[in-house]
Every structure is written in C-alpha cells, then in structure tokens.
Scaffold this active site. Structure first.
Site, PDB file in Angstrom:
ATOM      1  N   SER A  73      42.250  31.658  45.546  1.00 20.03           N
ATOM      2  CA  SER A  73      42.772  31.092  44.299  1.00 20.03           C
ATOM      3  C   SER A  73      44.283  31.210  44.356  1.00 20.03           C
ATOM      4  CB  SER A  73      42.215  31.850  43.089  1.00 20.03           C
ATOM      5  OG  SER A  73      42.861  33.103  42.931  1.00 20.03           O
ATOM      6  N   TYR A  86      41.663  41.802  40.916  1.00 20.91           N
ATOM      7  CA  TYR A  86      41.410  40.432  41.367  1.00 20.91           C
ATOM      8  C   TYR A  86      42.493  39.977  42.340  1.00 20.91           C
ATOM      9  CZ  TYR A  86      40.174  35.471  41.093  1.00 20.91           C
ATOM     10  OH  TYR A  86      39.804  34.185  41.397  1.00 20.91           O
TER      11      TYR A  86
END
Length: 112
Positions: A73, A86
């Site tokens: 991402s 994350y």
C-alpha cells in the site's frame, strides 16, 4: 494436509502465491497494546513468511519457478500517524520480497 500440499496434489504444483492477508489497527503508538501490535504483525508478516516458505518449497520441488506477490500500500513507502504496526509490516514486506527474489532465483534455477 497443509494447504500448499493440497494445491500440489490437486494441480501438480504451485505457480503463484498472492499474499494479501492483512488487518488495520488504528492507535497512537503510546497507547497501542502490545497484543494488538503482535496480532497485526503475525497476520501480515508471519502469514507472509509461512505461505512463502511453503510455496517456495513446492516451487523448488517442481523446478518450474513461480511468482510470489505481496500486497503493499502507500504505507509500504510512507508513514501515517496512528498506524505504526501497519506501516512497519508493509515496510517489512518490501524487505521480504527482496530476499525472496534473491533466494528464489537461486532455489529455482541454481546458483547464479
């Protein structure tokens, strides 16, 4: 029977792995519970490691190569507040991909 063994039994080998498991936990780092850190890291990184190892073994046995894809991402390259585990996991997947590229080539095709 492990999932990778089931795939090999059913289809004769493993050609591709897409590692896409992930969760998101939003928390300030100072408030983040260690168990939440471990949970996210386990899903993103332990899962990627375990599936990669199993598939690389099957790919090596098949001697026909294969493809391993990790889902990244924007957080693979940048950071955002409240997303420490994350961001750390997505950065780590880039490192894992680099190792897999080097070791996978050697495993599938012999030393270069």
């Amino acid at each position: 029977m492990p999932a990778s063994a089931s795939v090999v039994a059913a289809y004769g080998g493993v050609d591709i792995l897409i590692s896409n498991a992930g969760i998101q936990i939003i928390s300030a780092l100072v408030d983040l519970k260690y168990e939440d850190w471990r949970k996210l890291i386990a899903i993103h990184l332990d899962g990627a490691f375990l599936t990669t190892r199993a598939c690389m073994r099957a790919m090596a046995r098949g001697r026909r190569g294969g493809t391993i894809i990790y889902m990244g991402s924007v957080h693979s390259h940048e950071a955002s507040p409240l997303k420490a585990p994350y961001v750390a996991a997505k950065h780590a997947l880039i490192g894992l991909a680099k190792v897999v590229a080097k070791e996978g080539r050697k495993t599938a095709f012999g030393p270069t």
